[in-house]
Scaffold this motif. Structure first.
Motif, PDB file in Angstrom:
ATOM      1  N   ARG A  31       0.852  -1.187   0.000  1.00  0.00           N
ATOM      2  CA  ARG A  31       0.000   0.000   0.000  1.00  0.00           C
ATOM      3  C   ARG A  31       0.892   1.243   0.000  1.00  0.00           C
ATOM      4  NH1 ARG A  31      -2.146   0.275   4.755  1.00  0.00           N
ATOM      5  NH2 ARG A  31      -1.032  -1.499   5.646  1.00  0.00           N
ATOM      6  N   PRO A  32       0.476   2.294  -0.681  1.00  0.00           N
ATOM      7  CA  PRO A  32       1.338   3.473  -0.844  1.00  0.00           C
ATOM      8  C   PRO A  32       1.934   4.006   0.459  1.00  0.00           C
ATOM      9  CG  PRO A  32      -0.584   3.670  -2.262  1.00  0.00           C
ATOM     10  CD  PRO A  32      -0.804   2.444  -1.414  1.00  0.00           C
ATOM     11  N   LYS A  33       1.114   4.233   1.465  1.00  0.00           N
ATOM     12  CA  LYS A  33       1.624   4.795   2.708  1.00  0.00           C
ATOM     13  C   LYS A  33       2.499   3.800   3.459  1.00  0.00           C
ATOM     14  CE  LYS A  33      -2.159   8.086   3.444  1.00  0.00           C
ATOM     15  NZ  LYS A  33      -3.260   8.510   4.345  1.00  0.00           N
ATOM     16  N   ALA A  34       2.172   2.512   3.324  1.00  0.00           N
ATOM     17  CA  ALA A  34       2.907   1.490   4.072  1.00  0.00           C
ATOM     18  C   ALA A  34       4.351   1.362   3.594  1.00  0.00           C
ATOM     19  CB  ALA A  34       2.194   0.147   3.955  1.00  0.00           C
ATOM     20  N   GLU A  36       6.191   3.553   2.261  1.00  0.00           N
ATOM     21  CA  GLU A  36       6.968   4.738   2.628  1.00  0.00           C
ATOM     22  C   GLU A  36       7.275   4.745   4.124  1.00  0.00           C
ATOM     23  OE1 GLU A  36       6.475   8.652   0.760  1.00  0.00           O
ATOM     24  OE2 GLU A  36       4.597   7.859  -0.061  1.00  0.00           O
ATOM     25  N   ARG A  37       6.341   4.224   4.896  1.00  0.00           N
ATOM     26  CA  ARG A  37       6.488   4.281   6.357  1.00  0.00           C
ATOM     27  C   ARG A  37       7.351   3.158   6.903  1.00  0.00           C
ATOM     28  NH1 ARG A  37       1.457   4.460  10.719  1.00  0.00           N
ATOM     29  NH2 ARG A  37       2.733   4.603  12.612  1.00  0.00           N
ATOM     30  N   ASP A 171      -0.490   8.846  -5.564  1.00  0.00           N
ATOM     31  CA  ASP A 171       0.176   8.270  -4.391  1.00  0.00           C
ATOM     32  C   ASP A 171       0.925   6.979  -4.719  1.00  0.00           C
ATOM     33  OD1 ASP A 171      -2.082   6.758  -4.859  1.00  0.00           O
ATOM     34  OD2 ASP A 171      -2.641   6.565  -2.749  1.00  0.00           O
ATOM     35  N   LYS A 174       5.729   6.367  -5.767  1.00  0.00           N
ATOM     36  CA  LYS A 174       6.868   5.709  -5.130  1.00  0.00           C
ATOM     37  C   LYS A 174       7.057   4.279  -5.648  1.00  0.00           C
ATOM     38  CE  LYS A 174       8.594   8.834  -2.398  1.00  0.00           C
ATOM     39  NZ  LYS A 174      10.004   9.301  -2.561  1.00  0.00           N
TER      40      LYS A 174
END
Length: 221
Positions: A31-34, A36-37, A171, A174
């Motif tokens: 997932r996009p946010k995952a 990156e985090r 998003d 990345k």
């Protein structure tokens, strides 16, 4: 399975399931946010592709771009079209490599229709002679290879969502930055057919772009 247990050890222990029966879908991992985090999830994609290369494997995909803002009223028909085209592409690749192949598919509600489609492609007017048998269906939660394939497919889907609709999937940028080049170092005979592109290409098959893509053996259309 070793890669899965290394990355998701705590999740597996919390679930109380045996590692060989524990499954997490690629859509829930990449997932996009995952990515990156969590560095571990970002590196998981690279580790997976490195493992494919280490085993002398390849990545293959084929897809058809859906029309924007149009619901597909015949999803099974689209699935069968993609499956038939994928079989023919793999057959041509294996013919060139003087090798054979088999297909293993994730369990699907319409597996009888898909098996019939594969059989028609395999034994039809232009038979897929390199396909040794109709596809096998397996339960992904019991098949580690199928889980790995699902993870690769999730990365590929994110890459092409951004490539085809970059504004809607901003998003996903990345994913392209991290994985586009690495995945396509392993991809063979793969493509996504884009809406309207084929008609334009038929009117101008000898463009510089078409010639360049043919030379490198990759067709992004």
């Amino acid at each position: 399975m070793q890669l899965k247990t290394n990355v998701f050890d705590s999740d597996i222990k919390k679930s109380s399931a045996k590692p060989y029966k524990w499954e997490k879908k690629g859509a829930d991992i990449f997932r996009p946010k995952a990515i990156e985090r969590y560095i571990s999830l970002k590196s998981l994609g690279f580790r997976l592709l490195n493992l494919v290369q280490k085993m002398d494997g390849k990545v293959f995909y084929f897809g058809i771009e859906k029309e924007i803002r149009k619901l597909d009223g015949n999803s099974l028909g689209l699935y069968k079209t993609v499956l038939s085209n994928a079989i023919r592409r793999l057959d041509r690749y294996c013919e060139a490599e003087n090798s054979n192949f088999i297909l293993v598919l994730d369990q699907h509600d319409a597996h009888h229709d898909l098996l019939e489609c594969a059989a028609k492609t395999m034994f039809g007017k232009e038979p897929a002679r390199r396909l040794l048998s109709p596809p096998y269906h397996v339960e992904s939660y019991l098949n580690q290879n199928m889980q790995a394939a699902d993870w690769v497919a999730s990365i590929t889907g994110r890459l092409w969502a951004h490539r085809l609709q970059s504004e809607q999937y901003e998003d996903h940028q990345k994913f392209s930055e991290y994985y586009w080049q690495r995945l396509h170092q392993l991809a063979v005979h793969s493509a996504v057919n884009r809406r309207g592109v084929q008609r334009r290409e038929r009117r101008n098959e000898n463009t510089a772009l078409g010639i360049a893509l043919t030379k490198v053996g990759f067709n992004p259309s």
